[in-house]
Design an enzyme around this catalytic site. Sequence first.
Site, short mmCIF file in Angstrom:
data_model
loop_
_atom_site.label_atom_id
_atom_site.label_comp_id
_atom_site.label_asym_id
_atom_site.label_seq_id
_atom_site.Cartn_x
_atom_site.Cartn_y
_atom_site.Cartn_z
N ASN A 116 -4.19 -5.45 2.50
CA ASN A 116 -2.84 -6.02 2.41
C ASN A 116 -2.77 -6.85 1.14
O ASN A 116 -3.79 -7.29 0.62
CB ASN A 116 -2.60 -6.97 3.59
CG ASN A 116 -2.32 -6.23 4.88
OD1 ASN A 116 -2.51 -5.02 4.99
ND2 ASN A 116 -1.88 -6.97 5.87
N ARG A 117 -1.57 -7.13 0.69
CA ARG A 117 -1.40 -8.05 -0.44
C ARG A 117 -1.57 -9.48 0.05
O ARG A 117 -0.94 -9.87 1.03
CB ARG A 117 0.01 -7.94 -1.00
CG ARG A 117 0.31 -6.64 -1.67
CD ARG A 117 1.71 -6.72 -2.28
NE ARG A 117 2.21 -5.39 -2.59
CZ ARG A 117 1.86 -4.72 -3.68
NH1 ARG A 117 1.05 -5.27 -4.59
NH2 ARG A 117 2.33 -3.50 -3.90
#
Length: 221
Positions: free
Chosen positions: A30-31
């Site tokens: 994920n960012r």
Amino acid sequence: TSPKPLAGRKAIVTSGPTHEPIDPVRYIANRSSGRQGHAIASALARLGAEVTLVSGPVTIADPAGVKTIHVERAEDMRDAVLTALPADIAVMVAAVADWRVASASDQKIKKNPGESIPTLALTENPDILKTIGHHTLRPKLVIGFAAETQDIDSNAKNKLERKGADMIVANDVSPATGIMGGVRNRVRIVTHDGIDQWPDMAKEDVATKLAELIAERLRRG
Ligand code: C5P
């Protein structure tokens, strides 16, 4: 009031993303910059708490005055969090990957001309917040984050129940907000008592205000 209202309290904070290997050179993630979680670990330590920060791979420095444990995968993050129990406070800020590759390859998957393109079979990762929220050693205060792009309040309220949390810090991470990877944040504090909108602030200031709120909640018992 005491400048160190969290003296004698133990806190566990997760921060950053997790990296789920596909093979030795590739991963899914994920960012997450880790800025908000690291700032919360710092703020709790400044108020006197003994803080264990379990961080996924980030490019920012370990916060001063905090015991930082570095992990890659969600399962490693879960193990490190459970090892750090018991604690009074858990703040799960990490952007944990919901899925991992079901059987990661030990060898680099080669791109051979004419061969078919691989497909990835995924499997569910452990939900660390939910595990902590329902644990026999559940901390007195269990706080989660919710990065949403729509229906922020209803999603956050559902999360409060489903994950056994006392508080969800919800933010709108729609690309237009610039929050993701940025230095500022605009959050809504969702508890069983209601919803409180905080103004746009530096992530450090969100962290300070949250640490003060945590101290206040523990003081009230
Ligand atoms: O992924 P989700 O939106 O449900 O995440 C909300 C909260 O749950 C966040 O605080 C996040 O750190 C936590 N979480 C977790 N383990 C997961 C997924 C999410 O601790 N596998």
